[in-house]
Design a protein around this motif. Structure first.
Motif, mmCIF file in Angstrom:
data_model
loop_
_atom_site.group_PDB
_atom_site.id
_atom_site.type_symbol
_atom_site.label_atom_id
_atom_site.label_comp_id
_atom_site.label_asym_id
_atom_site.label_seq_id
_atom_site.Cartn_x
_atom_site.Cartn_y
_atom_site.Cartn_z
ATOM 1 N N ARG A 261 1.241 -13.145 0.265
ATOM 2 C CA ARG A 261 2.179 -12.019 0.230
ATOM 3 C C ARG A 261 3.513 -12.477 -0.369
ATOM 4 O O ARG A 261 4.129 -11.792 -1.158
ATOM 5 C CB ARG A 261 2.392 -11.529 1.666
ATOM 6 N N GLU A 262 3.884 -13.667 0.015
ATOM 7 C CA GLU A 262 5.154 -14.195 -0.504
ATOM 8 C C GLU A 262 5.077 -14.423 -2.017
ATOM 9 O O GLU A 262 6.005 -14.099 -2.751
ATOM 10 C CB GLU A 262 5.446 -15.515 0.203
ATOM 11 N N LEU A 263 3.937 -14.948 -2.466
ATOM 12 C CA LEU A 263 3.779 -15.182 -3.908
ATOM 13 C C LEU A 263 3.784 -13.855 -4.670
ATOM 14 O O LEU A 263 4.402 -13.736 -5.726
ATOM 15 C CB LEU A 263 2.461 -15.916 -4.183
ATOM 16 N N VAL A 264 3.091 -12.852 -4.120
ATOM 17 C CA VAL A 264 3.063 -11.533 -4.772
ATOM 18 C C VAL A 264 4.491 -10.978 -4.846
ATOM 19 O O VAL A 264 4.938 -10.500 -5.889
ATOM 20 C CB VAL A 264 2.143 -10.549 -4.006
ATOM 21 N N GLY A 265 5.213 -11.107 -3.728
ATOM 22 C CA GLY A 265 6.587 -10.604 -3.689
ATOM 23 C C GLY A 265 7.466 -11.302 -4.706
ATOM 24 O O GLY A 265 8.250 -10.664 -5.411
ATOM 25 N N GLN A 266 7.297 -12.610 -4.820
ATOM 26 C CA GLN A 266 8.131 -13.367 -5.763
ATOM 27 C C GLN A 266 7.805 -13.003 -7.214
ATOM 28 O O GLN A 266 8.695 -12.745 -8.028
ATOM 29 C CB GLN A 266 7.919 -14.870 -5.542
ATOM 30 N N ALA A 267 6.497 -12.963 -7.522
ATOM 31 C CA ALA A 267 6.087 -12.633 -8.903
ATOM 32 C C ALA A 267 6.538 -11.223 -9.268
ATOM 33 O O ALA A 267 6.986 -10.960 -10.389
ATOM 34 C CB ALA A 267 4.565 -12.763 -9.037
ATOM 35 N N LEU A 268 6.442 -10.328 -8.301
ATOM 36 C CA LEU A 268 6.821 -8.945 -8.572
ATOM 37 C C LEU A 268 8.334 -8.830 -8.772
ATOM 38 O O LEU A 268 8.804 -8.156 -9.691
ATOM 39 C CB LEU A 268 6.350 -8.041 -7.428
ATOM 40 N N ALA A 269 9.090 -9.509 -7.919
ATOM 41 C CA ALA A 269 10.552 -9.450 -8.064
ATOM 42 C C ALA A 269 10.961 -9.955 -9.446
ATOM 43 O O ALA A 269 11.799 -9.347 -10.125
ATOM 44 C CB ALA A 269 11.221 -10.275 -6.965
ATOM 45 N N GLU A 270 10.338 -11.037 -9.882
ATOM 46 C CA GLU A 270 10.665 -11.577 -11.213
ATOM 47 C C GLU A 270 10.248 -10.588 -12.305
ATOM 48 O O GLU A 270 10.975 -10.367 -13.268
ATOM 49 C CB GLU A 270 9.941 -12.909 -11.438
ATOM 50 N N ALA A 271 9.064 -9.998 -12.141
ATOM 51 C CA ALA A 271 8.552 -9.082 -13.177
ATOM 52 C C ALA A 271 9.410 -7.812 -13.256
ATOM 53 O O ALA A 271 9.653 -7.286 -14.345
ATOM 54 C CB ALA A 271 7.100 -8.726 -12.881
ATOM 55 N N LEU A 272 9.874 -7.325 -12.103
ATOM 56 C CA LEU A 272 10.675 -6.093 -12.122
ATOM 57 C C LEU A 272 12.041 -6.368 -12.757
ATOM 58 O O LEU A 272 12.561 -5.552 -13.516
ATOM 59 C CB LEU A 272 10.827 -5.526 -10.704
ATOM 60 N N LYS A 273 12.586 -7.527 -12.475
ATOM 61 C CA LYS A 273 13.868 -7.896 -13.084
ATOM 62 C C LYS A 273 13.688 -8.000 -14.609
ATOM 63 O O LYS A 273 14.482 -7.474 -15.386
ATOM 64 C CB LYS A 273 14.315 -9.241 -12.499
ATOM 65 N N TRP A 274 12.636 -8.668 -14.994
ATOM 66 C CA TRP A 274 12.346 -8.829 -16.426
ATOM 67 C C TRP A 274 12.094 -7.461 -17.060
ATOM 68 O O TRP A 274 12.622 -7.139 -18.125
ATOM 69 C CB TRP A 274 11.129 -9.752 -16.575
#
Ligand code: LMR
Length: 340
Positions: A261-274
């Motif tokens: 869940r943490e990895l999904v959250g991190q990847a998503l946060a980066e992708a949304l910022k990008w």
């Protein structure tokens, strides 16, 4: 969630997809250990399409290939009319519908983002999303066991038809395809047009066959759906904003191991910022490509013309206020206006 009938063909597809190896079934087959099935309705080369691909790439890297994101774009697996139901049924794990599509499933508060001429620039939208109002809106999704993981931009919408749409009178009698938002329906009626709710995947064909006369969308969607081939005029009204919420079902979210869940959250946060950083550029490039194609006449509006459209649609605010109460609107306006 309000039960909508699923057409038989769609239901069979949902059941077939449900049988695909998801988080539970994947382990027995070796890597990837977890597969996240993600469905959306737009083309790959759009702010949403690209941001979700970025999410897939980042998550693959962060998880060492153990978490795979399987993306179904372009309404290929589910369209607007059934992707939420597929999420509820567990036939898909993640969706990214536009904020305009949350009203009919029981979240009219999301239609705040649809209000015409509420925002003048994306910074205001971001302040609203990242502040308390935006976060409270995402929290409302828990009412239907949904988890809102974040927001993503597309951009400002413009009006298209087979004539210029620069003044309220230009809209009279036009059948305008809209998303399933009562605010957008009211906006079109205020302009004396007839709103016709159609799924995104059906829009281009409906325009080509003259089932509808015009529509509204950011240019990245207009261009990648080749709407320029069936609409002679695009008027740069920038009258409203279109963005997305990334949503999963609580059942799926809780099923993931905390570390995943943490990895999904991190990847998503980066992708949304990008994604938010490239959305403007994607829309600008689509406009440049549209101009170069010479296929559609492009009309700029001056401040007076925009002001007339703003004035003609002001009753839409009262309509939404009557449905969700004045407090949401007051807070949304305050958040948009707040200094950073
Ligand atoms: C539309 O239906 O017009 C858009 O919401 C499509 C999208 O997802 O950008």
């Amino acid at each position: 969630m309000r039960a909508l009938p699923i057409p038989r063909r769609r239901l069979l597809r949902a059941l077939a997809a449900a049988a695909l190896p998801g988080p539970a079934g994947a382990a027995a087959h070796g890597p990837p250990r977890v597969r996240i099935r993600l469905s959306h309705v737009v083309a790959r080369r759009t702010p949403k399409g690209l941001a979700l691909e970025h999410f897939r790439t980042r998550l693959q890297a962060l998880s060492g290939g153990e978490i795979e994101v399987e993306i179904h774009p372009n309404s290929l697996l589910y369209g607007d009319e059934d992707e939420m139901q597929a999420l509820q049924l567990g036939a898909i794990d993640m969706v990214a519908p536009s904020l305009s599509k949350f009203g009919p499933i029981g979240f009219p508060e999301f239609e705040l983002f649809d209000l015409p001429f509420l925002f003048d620039e994306t910074g205001q939208v971001h302040r609203a999303m990242q502040g308390a109002v935006g976060q409270e809106l995402l929290a409302l999704l828990a009412r239907q066991q949904l988890v809102g993981l974040g927001y993503l931009d597309n951009g400002f919408k413009h009006m298209s038809a087979n004539r210029p749409l620069r003044a309220p009178e230009d809209f009279a009698g036009l059948r305008m395809r809209i998303q399933s938002s009562r605010v957008i329906a009211h906006q079109m009626r205020a302009l004396d047009a007839r709103p016709v709710v159609l799924s995104f995947g059906e829009t281009r064909r409906a325009l080509a066959e003259r089932v509808v006369d015009g529509t509204e969308n950011p240019i990245s969607n207009f261009w990648t759906q080749r709407m320029h081939e069936v609409q002679s005029d695009l008027s740069l009204t920038a009258h409203g904003y279109l963005g997305y919420a990334i949503v999963v079902h609580q059942r799926f979210w809780e099923y993931l191991a905390p570390a995943d869940r943490e990895l999904v959250g991190q990847a998503l946060a980066e992708a949304l910022k990008w994604g938010n950083a490239i959305a403007r550029r994607e829309n600008d490039e689509a406009l440049a490509a549209l101009r170069a194609s010479g296929a559609t006449r492009i009309h700029a509006l001056d401040a007076v013309q925009r002001q007339r459209l703003r004035h003609a649609t002001r009753a839409v605010y009262e309509g939404l206020e009557a449905r969700i109460g004045p407090e949401w609107l007051r807070r949304m306006r305050g958040a948009a206006a707040a200094l950073v």
